[in-house]
Design an enzyme around this catalytic site. Structure first.
Site, PDB file in Angstrom:
ATOM      1  N   LYS A  22       0.833  -1.206   0.000  1.00 54.02           N
ATOM      2  CA  LYS A  22       0.000   0.000   0.000  1.00 54.02           C
ATOM      3  C   LYS A  22       0.868   1.256   0.000  1.00 54.02           C
ATOM      4  CE  LYS A  22      -1.808   1.722   3.967  1.00 54.02           C
ATOM      5  NZ  LYS A  22      -1.530   3.168   4.107  1.00 54.02           N
ATOM      6  N   ASN A  23       1.840   1.306   0.908  1.00 47.66           N
ATOM      7  CA  ASN A  23       2.601   2.549   1.075  1.00 47.66           C
ATOM      8  C   ASN A  23       3.551   2.831  -0.089  1.00 47.66           C
ATOM      9  OD1 ASN A  23       1.256   3.019   3.403  1.00 47.66           O
ATOM     10  ND2 ASN A  23       2.983   2.626   4.787  1.00 47.66           N
ATOM     11  N   CYS A 123      -5.174  13.775  13.125  1.00 50.00           N
ATOM     12  CA  CYS A 123      -5.144  12.378  12.728  1.00 50.00           C
ATOM     13  C   CYS A 123      -5.119  11.559  13.996  1.00 50.00           C
ATOM     14  CB  CYS A 123      -3.910  12.119  11.881  1.00 50.00           C
ATOM     15  SG  CYS A 123      -3.660  10.392  11.529  1.00 50.00           S
ATOM     16  N   ASP A 313       4.540   0.392  12.088  1.00 44.88           N
ATOM     17  CA  ASP A 313       3.336  -0.202  11.504  1.00 44.88           C
ATOM     18  C   ASP A 313       3.137  -1.671  11.898  1.00 44.88           C
ATOM     19  OD1 ASP A 313       2.694   2.184  10.353  1.00 44.88           O
ATOM     20  OD2 ASP A 313       3.250   1.631   8.305  1.00 44.88           O
ATOM     21  N   ARG A 405      -8.913  -0.262   4.367  1.00 41.96           N
ATOM     22  CA  ARG A 405      -8.002   0.751   3.829  1.00 41.96           C
ATOM     23  C   ARG A 405      -6.663   0.125   3.452  1.00 41.96           C
ATOM     24  NH1 ARG A 405      -6.430   5.332   7.468  1.00 41.96           N
ATOM     25  NH2 ARG A 405      -5.033   5.470   5.699  1.00 41.96           N
TER      26      ARG A 405
HETATM   27  C1  UD1 Z   1       4.684   6.723   6.513  1.00 40.15           C
HETATM   28  C2  UD1 Z   1       3.719   5.574   6.335  1.00 40.15           C
HETATM   29  C3  UD1 Z   1       3.194   5.095   7.677  1.00 40.15           C
HETATM   30  C4  UD1 Z   1       4.350   4.766   8.604  1.00 40.15           C
HETATM   31  C5  UD1 Z   1       5.319   5.952   8.682  1.00 40.15           C
HETATM   32  C6  UD1 Z   1       6.567   5.638   9.501  1.00 40.15           C
HETATM   33  C7  UD1 Z   1       2.658   5.988   4.206  1.00 40.15           C
HETATM   34  C8  UD1 Z   1       1.413   6.317   3.476  1.00 40.15           C
HETATM   35  N1  UD1 Z   1       2.598   5.995   5.527  1.00 40.15           N
HETATM   36  O1  UD1 Z   1       3.945   7.803   7.087  1.00 40.15           O
HETATM   37  O2  UD1 Z   1       2.393   3.933   7.464  1.00 40.15           O
HETATM   38  O3  UD1 Z   1       3.842   4.507   9.896  1.00 40.15           O
HETATM   39  O4  UD1 Z   1       5.748   6.324   7.366  1.00 40.15           O
HETATM   40  O5  UD1 Z   1       7.214   4.535   9.006  1.00 40.15           O
HETATM   41  O6  UD1 Z   1       3.670   5.672   3.615  1.00 40.15           O
HETATM   42  N2  UD1 Z   1       6.857  14.374  11.095  1.00 40.15           N
HETATM   43  C9  UD1 Z   1       6.963  15.686  11.454  1.00 40.15           C
HETATM   44  N3  UD1 Z   1       7.008  16.645  10.463  1.00 40.15           N
HETATM   45  C10 UD1 Z   1       6.941  16.343   9.140  1.00 40.15           C
HETATM   46  C11 UD1 Z   1       6.840  14.965   8.769  1.00 40.15           C
HETATM   47  C12 UD1 Z   1       6.819  14.002   9.776  1.00 40.15           C
HETATM   48  O7  UD1 Z   1       7.024  16.015  12.635  1.00 40.15           O
HETATM   49  O8  UD1 Z   1       6.964  17.241   8.293  1.00 40.15           O
HETATM   50  C13 UD1 Z   1       6.859  13.332  12.161  1.00 40.15           C
HETATM   51  C14 UD1 Z   1       5.557  12.540  12.208  1.00 40.15           C
HETATM   52  O9  UD1 Z   1       4.590  13.213  12.981  1.00 40.15           O
HETATM   53  C15 UD1 Z   1       6.027  11.261  12.854  1.00 40.15           C
HETATM   54  C16 UD1 Z   1       7.445  11.075  12.297  1.00 40.15           C
HETATM   55  O10 UD1 Z   1       7.826  12.360  11.835  1.00 40.15           O
HETATM   56  O11 UD1 Z   1       6.090  11.400  14.246  1.00 40.15           O
HETATM   57  C17 UD1 Z   1       7.574  10.090  11.156  1.00 40.15           C
HETATM   58  O12 UD1 Z   1       6.623  10.381  10.171  1.00 40.15           O
HETATM   59  P1  UD1 Z   1       6.835  10.029   8.626  1.00 40.15           P
HETATM   60  O13 UD1 Z   1       8.025   9.143   8.491  1.00 40.15           O
HETATM   61  O14 UD1 Z   1       6.803  11.287   7.848  1.00 40.15           O
HETATM   62  O15 UD1 Z   1       5.540   9.181   8.332  1.00 40.15           O
HETATM   63  P2  UD1 Z   1       4.543   9.269   7.111  1.00 40.15           P
HETATM   64  O16 UD1 Z   1       5.301   9.517   5.845  1.00 40.15           O
HETATM   65  O17 UD1 Z   1       3.409  10.156   7.447  1.00 40.15           O
END
Ligand code: UD1
Length: 426
Positions: A22-23, A123, A313, A405
């Site tokens: 999915k991701n 979220c 995850d 989902r």
């Molecule tokens: C992706 C995955 C999700 C997985 C996560 C971590 C998808 C669709 N989702 O989510 O399933 O759990 O990686 O492996 O691929 N953060 C900030 N600021 C930012 C961006 C991130 O503070 O601008 C924080 C987030 O709140 C979180 C951490 O960084 O605490 C990691 O998030 P991130 O790696 O960005 O996760 P996603 O890409 O949202």
């Protein structure tokens, strides 16, 4: 709304085919916006999130053709053609449903020079802000404004390569920077990039579309911008979180299951833990085999971390296993705040878990008991299904849309492997 009913106590045996990730699929779909020529994706999983991303892309003028496979083990094929982009607007309604839809921002901006995309907003699993995405785009020359809950980004003269140093690792922000950089003028260096296999998958698809990218899978990715990307055909990688979930299913229910198409390397941290817990893991020509002889798992401590560490995850699922371990395990969640929503539901089934900040102390019990429980998010809900496989009696999991989902035909896959699981319409 449908519910999933599980009658626990059946050992698993046989094969479970692993679907496309999915991701990875969602980001590959977004990448189709970067070219006017068609991108054909194979091994696309059949998921509500994939349908939501299709709808969003169609609202930008992307033409999408799906070819559904009659076989559970073969993914669907999707042809996406963004010949002309007619809208660059992603509404709150779309982005709220699925955070991954925020990933259209970079390709829209890179190709069209503008985009208006809703902020993901609240979220269920913590704050999940996007400031790293926005600062990467700003460093590449975009003007970014926030107004009424929307990101309005413009780059009338295109984006320019930059050195982007992330203060911490983010999967989404790394993907945003990488996609934006493919069409930027000059070279972009992404330092402290995330190393998740889905990012490598996206990078390889972009390379197939003509992008110039080095360092995939390492913490420094270099992208040399090109004038244009072209069409390509690409196969989505297997879903490591789905594979990990079914590996844990075999460990919690007992039995022996072959996970077809699963890749050992992408879930090595989990497989090492399962081995310590008493499972026997072996590589097969078609994937992986997990066997558990039915004795209680040994407890194990787990801390979630960016790849190649233990994935957040799979945290809820491993907790389900540890609730029936022969001793106490300590589980630390270091990626997201508030990602223990499965705990009160597991407690309804007799689990003994104490939470203190980002740490859960799980005292294994001899047996869980089936109960009506509620899914709260994607991974949390599947942990309740896993607990149900091991529990005595009947477990009813409500709010199944969370499962739909991200898990491709879950009840079909598990029931073929011997679980007593079915969807009950309400
Ligand atoms: C992706 C995955 C999700 C997985 C996560 C971590 C998808 C669709 N989702 O989510 O399933 O759990 O990686 O492996 O691929 N953060 C900030 N600021 C930012 C961006 C991130 O503070 O601008 C924080 C987030 O709140 C979180 C951490 O960084 O605490 C990691 O998030 P991130 O790696 O960005 O996760 P996603 O890409 O949202």
């Amino acid at each position: 709304m449908d519910r999933i009913r599980i009658r626990g106590g059946h050992r698993l045996s046989g094969e479970i085919p692993i679907s496309g990730a999915k991701n990875a699929a969602l980001k590959l779909m977004a990448a189709s916006l970067l070219s006017a020529e068609p991108l054909t994706l194979a091994n696309v999983p059949r998921l509500a999130d994939v349908r939501a991303m299709s709808e969003l892309l169609m609202s930008f003028g992307v033409g999408i053709q799906m070819t559904l496979s009659p076989q559970l083990g073969e993914g669907d094929t999707m042809r996406l053609e963004a010949k002309e982009i007619t809208s660059v607007f992603a509404s709150y309604d779309m982005v709220r449903k699925m955070r991954a839809s925020f990933q259209v921002l970079a390709p829209l901006l890179a190709r069209q020079g503008q985009a208006k995309v809703s902020l993901p907003g609240g979220c269920a699993i913590g704050a999940r802000p996007v400031e790293l995405h926005l600062s990467a785009l700003t460093q590449m020359g975009a003007q970014v404004e926030l107004a009424d809950g929307y990101v309005i980004a413009t780059a009338p003269n295109g984006l320019t390569g930059a050195e982007i140093v992330f203060p911490f690792v983010s999967v989404g922000a790394t993907e945003t920077a990488m996609m934006a950089a493919t069409l930027a003028k000059g070279t972009t260096r992404i330092v402290n990039a995330a190393r998740e296999p889905e990012i490598t998958d996206l990078g390889n698809c972009l390379i197939a579309m003509g992008a110039e990218i080095w360092g995939l899978g390492s913490s420094e990715i270099t992208v040399q911008g090109v004038e244009k990307l072209h069409g390509a055909a690409y196969r989505v990688m297997p879903d490591r979180i789905e594979a990990g979930t079914y590996a844990i299913a075999a460990a919690i229910a007992g039995g022996e299951v072959e996970l077809l198409g699963a890749s050992h390397e992408t879930i090595a941290s989990l497989l090492a833990l399962l081995t310590r817990s008493g499972a026997v893991v072996s590589d097969t020509p078609r994937g992986l085999k997990i066997a558990m002889n039915g004795s209680r798992p040994r407890p194990s401590d787990v801390t979630t971390a960016p790849y190649p560490g233990f994935p957040t995850d799979l945290q809820a699922q491993i907790m389900a296993l540890m609730t029936v371990a022969d001793g106490t395990s300590v589980i630390r969640e270091k990626i997201f705040e508030n990602r223990f929503m499965h705990v009160p539901e597991l407690a309804r089934m007799g689990a003994d878990v104490r939470i203190d900040g980002d740490t859960a102390t799980v005292r294994g019990v001899a047996r869980l008991k089936g109960a009506p429980v509620m899914a709260t998010d994607l991974r949390a809900s599947v942990s309740l299904v896993l607990a149900g496989l091991a529990a005595e009696g009947e477990t009813m999991v409500g709010r199944v849309y969370h499962l739909d989902r991200g898990f491709d035909r879950l009840e079909e896959k598990l029931s073929r492997a011997g679980a007593d699981i079915s969807r009950v319409p309400e």
